[in-house]
Design an enzyme around this catalytic site. Structure first.
Site, mmCIF file in Angstrom:
data_model
loop_
_atom_site.group_PDB
_atom_site.id
_atom_site.type_symbol
_atom_site.label_atom_id
_atom_site.label_comp_id
_atom_site.label_asym_id
_atom_site.label_seq_id
_atom_site.Cartn_x
_atom_site.Cartn_y
_atom_site.Cartn_z
ATOM 1 N N LYS A 5 0.841 -1.198 0.000
ATOM 2 C CA LYS A 5 0.000 0.000 0.000
ATOM 3 C C LYS A 5 0.882 1.256 0.000
ATOM 4 O O LYS A 5 2.100 1.162 0.218
ATOM 5 C CB LYS A 5 -0.907 -0.033 1.224
ATOM 6 C CG LYS A 5 -0.132 -0.097 2.529
ATOM 7 C CD LYS A 5 -0.993 -0.540 3.698
ATOM 8 C CE LYS A 5 -0.160 -0.542 4.963
ATOM 9 N NZ LYS A 5 -0.918 -0.986 6.129
ATOM 10 N N TYR A 227 14.774 30.057 6.153
ATOM 11 C CA TYR A 227 13.537 30.702 6.608
ATOM 12 C C TYR A 227 13.514 30.876 8.127
ATOM 13 O O TYR A 227 13.819 29.945 8.876
ATOM 14 C CB TYR A 227 12.324 29.863 6.205
ATOM 15 C CG TYR A 227 11.958 29.964 4.742
ATOM 16 C CD1 TYR A 227 11.643 31.194 4.160
ATOM 17 C CD2 TYR A 227 11.902 28.827 3.952
ATOM 18 C CE1 TYR A 227 11.297 31.284 2.819
ATOM 19 C CE2 TYR A 227 11.541 28.900 2.611
ATOM 20 C CZ TYR A 227 11.240 30.142 2.054
ATOM 21 O OH TYR A 227 10.887 30.215 0.743
#
Ligand code: PLP
Length: 331
Positions: A5, A227
């Site tokens: 999955k 940042y």
């Protein structure tokens, strides 16, 4: 049964299916779209929908694609009954032994099993399954309790095929192996245990996440990088910028100091991870050049270590690997 999955835990589901098709008896996926993608690619193995059908109309679709459903609720069992016999796929039964996410209550398991038998072709031997909530924990109590609840719930059914174990169950609870094991993360070389790393089990990571140096600069002591200026140089520093960020699946929450391998050396992440780039401190490695390759996770550092430095688990990093990152198959 290999769990593939979430795009094969980020490796490319079809890559994984191709690599394992002759080594496993089946593949487990979360939803119909994943299963159909496997079938359409020519996968012939058993394919189990771990959550079963999400809607009545998925039942006949599952039959058309020769998928195996999982009856995880009385509603899903009713959908099977509401579907014409010729359009019914094979189906497992899932019992809720303590995870409390999916599954039929243990007390209802015998009746549900009889109902399921009545809906499937004569001679069908549906697998009875459950899922562990805490098999990765140091404390075995919850898992042993789930196994006891499971055994009690199916005791009246006689010998039936069973499936309980995820990776942690495979590794720590041999008594849970039963007919089908359902490993996921361990197949990709990760450790499900926060207290034991993959190397202790000789598990080798199957993914090597690489990038390269695209810029280099000298940053004077006292200057901030990235940042928000989260990291500030406390000495004259040399900073390398790599072409990978959270848009490539590298966790934005990775803390300063998270290891990144450059050549033979480990360099600390410094400053906040941006969408497309991240920065590392290469002050101690004067030979670094633009174009040098970096390993964000792989053999070293292991994805579990990077995940720990970002407050998460390796599962999330693998499953979150976005399409933008090309998957290149190694030999
Ligand atoms: C994902 C999943 C697994 C595999 O879990 P791992 O910890 O990756 O081994 C097994 N069973 C079920 C029901 C799952 O959802």
């Amino acid at each position: 049964m290999a769990c593939v999955k979430a795009d094969g835990y980020g490796h490319g589901m079809l890559n994984v299916a191709q690599a394992l098709t002759t080594s496993v008896d089946g593949f487990a996926v979360a939803c119909l779209d994943e299963a159909v993608e496997l079938r359409d690619a020519g996968v012939k193995n058993t394919i189990l929908l771990l959550e079963g059908a999400h809607h009545l109309n998925e039942v006949a679709m599952a039959a058309e694609y020769r998928l195996t459903l999982n009856a995880c609720s009385l509603e899903q069992l009713a959908w099977l009954g509401d579907t014409k016999a010729k359009d019914r796929p094979s189906c497992w039964l899932k019992i809720d032994t303590g995870m409390h996410r999916l599954g039929i209550a243990p007390a209802q398991a015998p009746v549900a099993y009889e109902t399921l038998l009545g809906l499937l072709p004569p001679g069908s031997k549906p697998v009875v399954s459950t899922h562990f909530a805490s098999a990765d924990s140091e404390d075995p109590e919850a898992t042993l309790n789930q196994l006891n609840v499971f055994d009690a719930a199916i005791a009246s059914l006689g010998p039936v095929p069973q499936s309980c174990a995820n990776s942690a169950g495979v590794m720590r609870y041999p008594q849970s192996h039963r007919s089908w094991v359902r490993p996921g993360y361990m197949l990709y070389g990760g450790s499900p245990f926060s207290t034991a790393d993959a190397a202790q089990f000789s598990l080798k990571p199957t993914m090597c996440f690489e990038s390269q140096v695209i810029a280099l600069r000298d940053v004077p002591s006292g200057e901030a990088v990235g940042y928000g200026g989260r990291w500030r140089a406390t000495r004259n520093s040399r900073i390398a910028t790599l072409a990978a960020g959270y848009g490539d699946g590298y966790p934005r929450l990775a803390s300063d100091g998270t290891p990144v391998q450059l050549g033979q050396t480990m360099c600390p992440l410094v400053g906040r991870v941006s969408m497309d780039m991240l920065t590392i401190d290469v002050t101690e490695h004067p030979n670094v050049n633009i174009g040098d390759r970096a390993t964000l996770w792989g053999e070293e550092p292991h994805v579990d270590a990077v995940a720990a430095a970002a407050g998460t688990i390796g599962y999330e990093l693998l499953a979150g690997m976005p399409r933008r990152v090309p998957r290149v198959l190694a030999d």
